[in-house]
Motif scaffolding. Structure first.
Motif, PDB file in Angstrom:
ATOM      1  N   UNK A  97       2.477   8.658   4.184  1.00 40.75           N
ATOM      2  CA  UNK A  97       3.310   8.707   5.396  1.00 40.75           C
ATOM      3  C   UNK A  97       2.745   7.799   6.496  1.00 40.75           C
ATOM      4  N   UNK A  98       1.435   7.712   6.601  1.00 41.90           N
ATOM      5  CA  UNK A  98       0.826   6.797   7.574  1.00 41.90           C
ATOM      6  C   UNK A  98       1.136   5.353   7.228  1.00 41.90           C
ATOM      7  N   UNK A  99       1.030   5.019   5.949  1.00 40.33           N
ATOM      8  CA  UNK A  99       1.318   3.656   5.526  1.00 40.33           C
ATOM      9  C   UNK A  99       2.798   3.320   5.683  1.00 40.33           C
ATOM     10  N   UNK A 100       3.654   4.285   5.452  1.00 38.67           N
ATOM     11  CA  UNK A 100       5.087   4.067   5.643  1.00 38.67           C
ATOM     12  C   UNK A 100       5.397   3.811   7.117  1.00 38.67           C
ATOM     13  N   UNK A 128       0.825  -1.205   0.000  1.00 35.87           N
ATOM     14  CA  UNK A 128       0.000   0.000   0.000  1.00 35.87           C
ATOM     15  C   UNK A 128       0.864   1.262   0.000  1.00 35.87           C
ATOM     16  N   UNK A 129       2.004   1.205   0.675  1.00 36.12           N
ATOM     17  CA  UNK A 129       2.925   2.343   0.671  1.00 36.12           C
ATOM     18  C   UNK A 129       3.454   2.585  -0.736  1.00 36.12           C
ATOM     19  N   UNK A 130       3.805   1.512  -1.425  1.00 32.06           N
ATOM     20  CA  UNK A 130       4.300   1.655  -2.794  1.00 32.06           C
ATOM     21  C   UNK A 130       3.211   2.140  -3.738  1.00 32.06           C
ATOM     22  N   UNK A 131       1.971   1.748  -3.499  1.00 28.79           N
ATOM     23  CA  UNK A 131       0.884   2.216  -4.353  1.00 28.79           C
ATOM     24  C   UNK A 131       0.570   3.695  -4.138  1.00 28.79           C
ATOM     25  N   UNK A 132       0.894   4.211  -2.954  1.00 28.99           N
ATOM     26  CA  UNK A 132       0.614   5.614  -2.656  1.00 28.99           C
ATOM     27  C   UNK A 132       1.858   6.502  -2.742  1.00 28.99           C
ATOM     28  N   UNK A 133       2.917   6.011  -3.361  1.00 34.43           N
ATOM     29  CA  UNK A 133       4.137   6.819  -3.414  1.00 34.43           C
ATOM     30  C   UNK A 133       4.031   7.995  -4.380  1.00 34.43           C
ATOM     31  N   UNK A 134       2.989   8.049  -5.189  1.00 36.20           N
ATOM     32  CA  UNK A 134       2.814   9.180  -6.106  1.00 36.20           C
ATOM     33  C   UNK A 134       2.606  10.488  -5.346  1.00 36.20           C
TER      34      UNK A 134
END
Length: 173
Positions: free
Chosen positions: A138-141, A119-125
């Motif tokens: 940042x929350x997922x990281x 999920x962190x990689x999917x939201x890295x945009x």
């Protein structure tokens, strides 16, 4: 005519349960410290997830973290109060029970951490400097880091319990 009251209180019954006593040796033991760290890291994991907008497979990661946080709290306080004999089926196998709990938690934390990393990689945009919309990156990281830390703590406690079991100990303290 009534008999006179007894002068001394009657002795406790043979089957009476012992009173609650704090096991100070468990607080200072490696397993006690690991359990406390598991509770803190697990709470950080699920609070971090719950504070963000999440959907899809993150629900599973949240379930794993809350479920094992509750189980770990139960094990911690049962051992801390010395009341594992109240669970008659598991009483003589308390160390084995702790080890199985830790291995199961580690296995499911692998999945939960993998979900959070994905999920962190999917939201890295939205990790760009000028990105203005709210984002859960940042929350997922942070949750990914907490999940991996939880995984390592559960693996350490499983290793500790297995070492104690190999040495012939029956109790976790």
């Amino acid at each position: 005519m009534r008999p006179p009251p007894p002068r001394q209180p009657p002795p406790p019954a043979a089957g009476a349960r012992s009173s609650v006593s704090l096991q100070r040796s468990f607080l200072r033991s490696p397993l006690g410290v690991l359990r406390l760290l598991q509770l803190l890291a697990g709470a950080a994991f699920w609070i971090t997830i719950a504070s963000s907008k999440y959907q899809g497979p993150v629900h599973f990661a949240l379930f794993v973290s809350v479920f094992f946080w509750l189980l770990t709290a139960g094990l911690y306080f049962t051992t801390l109060l010395g009341k594992h004999e109240l669970v008659p089926l598991l009483g003589p196998r308390w160390l084995l029970t702790n080890m199985v709990h830790d291995l199961l938690a580690a296995g499911l934390y692998v999945a939960a951490s993998g979900i959070m990393i994905d999920q962190t990689q999917q939201h890295n945009y939205c990790n760009l400097k000028d990105y203005q919309l709210p984002c859960a990156y940042h929350s997922f990281l942070a949750a990914s880091v907490c999940g991996c830390f939880c995984l390592s703590l559960y693996l350490l406690s499983a290793l500790y319990c297995s070492c104690r079991r190999c040495r012939g100990h029956q109790d976790s303290v």
